[in-house]
Design a protein around this motif. Structure first.
Motif, PDB file in Angstrom:
ATOM      1  N   TRP A  28      51.842  30.633 110.053  1.00  0.00           N
ATOM      2  CA  TRP A  28      51.467  29.747 111.148  1.00  0.00           C
ATOM      3  C   TRP A  28      50.484  30.458 112.070  1.00  0.00           C
ATOM      4  CZ3 TRP A  28      51.567  29.999 116.412  1.00  0.00           C
ATOM      5  CH2 TRP A  28      51.233  28.816 117.077  1.00  0.00           C
ATOM      6  N   GLN A  29      50.772  31.706 112.392  1.00  0.00           N
ATOM      7  CA  GLN A  29      49.893  32.459 113.291  1.00  0.00           C
ATOM      8  C   GLN A  29      48.491  32.613 112.710  1.00  0.00           C
ATOM      9  OE1 GLN A  29      51.709  36.176 114.456  1.00  0.00           O
ATOM     10  NE2 GLN A  29      53.567  35.158 115.153  1.00  0.00           N
ATOM     11  N   THR A  30      48.397  33.056 111.458  1.00  0.00           N
ATOM     12  CA  THR A  30      47.075  33.264 110.871  1.00  0.00           C
ATOM     13  C   THR A  30      46.336  31.942 110.665  1.00  0.00           C
ATOM     14  OG1 THR A  30      48.016  33.334 108.637  1.00  0.00           O
ATOM     15  CG2 THR A  30      47.693  35.440 109.752  1.00  0.00           C
ATOM     16  N   GLY A  31      47.055  30.896 110.288  1.00  0.00           N
ATOM     17  CA  GLY A  31      46.432  29.586 110.121  1.00  0.00           C
ATOM     18  C   GLY A  31      45.932  29.010 111.432  1.00  0.00           C
ATOM     19  N   THR A  32      46.702  29.198 112.489  1.00  0.00           N
ATOM     20  CA  THR A  32      46.300  28.697 113.798  1.00  0.00           C
ATOM     21  C   THR A  32      45.081  29.440 114.315  1.00  0.00           C
ATOM     22  OG1 THR A  32      48.530  27.940 114.325  1.00  0.00           O
ATOM     23  CG2 THR A  32      47.070  28.344 116.188  1.00  0.00           C
ATOM     24  N   VAL A  33      45.075  30.758 114.182  1.00  0.00           N
ATOM     25  CA  VAL A  33      43.910  31.536 114.621  1.00  0.00           C
ATOM     26  C   VAL A  33      42.676  31.112 113.830  1.00  0.00           C
ATOM     27  CG1 VAL A  33      42.886  33.851 114.701  1.00  0.00           C
ATOM     28  CG2 VAL A  33      45.220  33.492 115.513  1.00  0.00           C
ATOM     29  N   ALA A  34      42.799  30.965 112.530  1.00  0.00           N
ATOM     30  CA  ALA A  34      41.663  30.547 111.702  1.00  0.00           C
ATOM     31  C   ALA A  34      41.158  29.174 112.121  1.00  0.00           C
ATOM     32  CB  ALA A  34      42.059  30.542 110.231  1.00  0.00           C
ATOM     33  N   ALA A  35      42.080  28.247 112.382  1.00  0.00           N
ATOM     34  CA  ALA A  35      41.678  26.905 112.805  1.00  0.00           C
ATOM     35  C   ALA A  35      40.982  26.943 114.161  1.00  0.00           C
ATOM     36  CB  ALA A  35      42.896  25.981 112.859  1.00  0.00           C
ATOM     37  N   ASP A  40      37.398  25.025 116.492  1.00  0.00           N
ATOM     38  CA  ASP A  40      37.077  25.019 117.919  1.00  0.00           C
ATOM     39  C   ASP A  40      35.960  25.990 118.282  1.00  0.00           C
ATOM     40  OD1 ASP A  40      39.147  23.208 118.024  1.00  0.00           O
ATOM     41  OD2 ASP A  40      40.478  24.441 119.230  1.00  0.00           O
ATOM     42  N   GLY A  41      35.536  26.815 117.313  1.00  0.00           N
ATOM     43  CA  GLY A  41      34.429  27.734 117.558  1.00  0.00           C
ATOM     44  C   GLY A  41      34.753  28.869 118.523  1.00  0.00           C
ATOM     45  N   LEU A  42      36.029  29.226 118.609  1.00  0.00           N
ATOM     46  CA  LEU A  42      36.419  30.280 119.544  1.00  0.00           C
ATOM     47  C   LEU A  42      36.205  31.658 118.934  1.00  0.00           C
ATOM     48  CD1 LEU A  42      39.797  28.781 120.819  1.00  0.00           C
ATOM     49  CD2 LEU A  42      37.532  28.587 121.858  1.00  0.00           C
ATOM     50  N   ASP A  43      35.933  32.648 119.792  1.00  0.00           N
ATOM     51  CA  ASP A  43      35.863  34.016 119.278  1.00  0.00           C
ATOM     52  C   ASP A  43      37.282  34.506 119.020  1.00  0.00           C
ATOM     53  OD1 ASP A  43      37.037  35.091 121.669  1.00  0.00           O
ATOM     54  OD2 ASP A  43      35.077  35.385 122.570  1.00  0.00           O
ATOM     55  N   ARG A  44      37.394  35.609 118.313  1.00  0.00           N
ATOM     56  CA  ARG A  44      38.701  36.121 117.873  1.00  0.00           C
ATOM     57  C   ARG A  44      39.659  36.340 119.038  1.00  0.00           C
ATOM     58  NH1 ARG A  44      41.360  36.416 113.265  1.00  0.00           N
ATOM     59  NH2 ARG A  44      42.639  38.233 112.999  1.00  0.00           N
ATOM     60  N   HIS A  45      39.185  36.966 120.093  1.00  0.00           N
ATOM     61  CA  HIS A  45      40.047  37.267 121.237  1.00  0.00           C
ATOM     62  C   HIS A  45      40.630  35.983 121.847  1.00  0.00           C
ATOM     63  CE1 HIS A  45      41.563  39.388 124.758  1.00  0.00           C
ATOM     64  NE2 HIS A  45      41.057  38.414 125.472  1.00  0.00           N
ATOM     65  N   GLU A  46      39.786  34.994 122.059  1.00  0.00           N
ATOM     66  CA  GLU A  46      40.246  33.736 122.660  1.00  0.00           C
ATOM     67  C   GLU A  46      41.159  32.978 121.709  1.00  0.00           C
ATOM     68  OE1 GLU A  46      40.827  30.815 125.571  1.00  0.00           O
ATOM     69  OE2 GLU A  46      40.201  32.899 125.673  1.00  0.00           O
ATOM     70  N   ALA A  47      40.854  32.997 120.416  1.00  0.00           N
ATOM     71  CA  ALA A  47      41.713  32.329 119.434  1.00  0.00           C
ATOM     72  C   ALA A  47      43.101  32.972 119.413  1.00  0.00           C
ATOM     73  CB  ALA A  47      41.078  32.385 118.052  1.00  0.00           C
ATOM     74  N   LEU A  48      43.165  34.288 119.462  1.00  0.00           N
ATOM     75  CA  LEU A  48      44.457  34.984 119.498  1.00  0.00           C
ATOM     76  C   LEU A  48      45.222  34.662 120.777  1.00  0.00           C
ATOM     77  CD1 LEU A  48      43.341  38.414 118.049  1.00  0.00           C
ATOM     78  CD2 LEU A  48      44.989  36.847 117.003  1.00  0.00           C
ATOM     79  N   VAL A  65      59.545  26.706 112.583  1.00  0.00           N
ATOM     80  CA  VAL A  65      58.118  26.984 112.515  1.00  0.00           C
ATOM     81  C   VAL A  65      57.406  26.138 111.463  1.00  0.00           C
ATOM     82  CG1 VAL A  65      58.267  28.911 110.905  1.00  0.00           C
ATOM     83  CG2 VAL A  65      56.428  28.858 112.597  1.00  0.00           C
ATOM     84  N   HIS A  66      58.096  25.752 110.416  1.00  0.00           N
ATOM     85  CA  HIS A  66      57.417  24.960 109.393  1.00  0.00           C
ATOM     86  C   HIS A  66      57.031  23.561 109.893  1.00  0.00           C
ATOM     87  CE1 HIS A  66      61.578  23.571 108.628  1.00  0.00           C
ATOM     88  NE2 HIS A  66      60.988  22.449 108.294  1.00  0.00           N
ATOM     89  N   THR A  67      57.544  23.156 111.045  1.00  0.00           N
ATOM     90  CA  THR A  67      57.211  21.848 111.607  1.00  0.00           C
ATOM     91  C   THR A  67      56.087  21.926 112.648  1.00  0.00           C
ATOM     92  OG1 THR A  67      58.836  21.947 113.425  1.00  0.00           O
ATOM     93  CG2 THR A  67      59.592  21.072 111.295  1.00  0.00           C
ATOM     94  N   TRP A  68      55.696  23.139 113.036  1.00  0.00           N
ATOM     95  CA  TRP A  68      54.676  23.294 114.069  1.00  0.00           C
ATOM     96  C   TRP A  68      53.293  22.932 113.541  1.00  0.00           C
ATOM     97  CZ3 TRP A  68      55.768  28.880 116.257  1.00  0.00           C
ATOM     98  CH2 TRP A  68      57.073  28.934 116.767  1.00  0.00           C
ATOM     99  N   PRO A  69      52.486  22.208 114.320  1.00  0.00           N
ATOM    100  CA  PRO A  69      51.107  21.930 113.899  1.00  0.00           C
ATOM    101  C   PRO A  69      50.252  23.193 113.998  1.00  0.00           C
ATOM    102  CG  PRO A  69      51.472  21.116 116.116  1.00  0.00           C
ATOM    103  CD  PRO A  69      52.802  21.622 115.616  1.00  0.00           C
TER     104      PRO A  69
END
Length: 71
Positions: A28-35, A40-48, A65-69
């Motif tokens: 979920w964490q890695t998928g959310t950061v990638a998304a 959203d075009g965010l840089d790595r720091h802001e995405a994290l 966690v498997h239900t979180w978007p």
């Protein structure tokens, strides 16, 4: 083992759904950061930073966690 059937079934269902969906906390964490970076075009720091804020929000819902978007 003396575990209440309701508790056992709830927890085993969560484990099953994580296996079926492949969604763990780490995924979920890695998928959310990638998304956030891609969509959203965010840089790595802001995405994290935003992923961490969303993690905190979802954590307090007590939903698995498997239900979180992702976003």
């Amino acid at each position: 083992w003396g575990v209440d059937a309701r508790v056992r079934d709830r927890l085993l269902t969560i484990v099953e759904r994580r296996c079926v969906t492949g969604r763990t906390g780490a995924r979920w964490q890695t998928g959310t950061v990638a998304a956030l970076e891609t969509l959203d075009g965010l840089d790595r720091h802001e995405a994290l930073r935003r992923m961490t804020l969303r993690y905190i929000e979802h954590m307090h819902t007590n939903e698995p966690v498997h239900t979180w978007p992702l976003t």
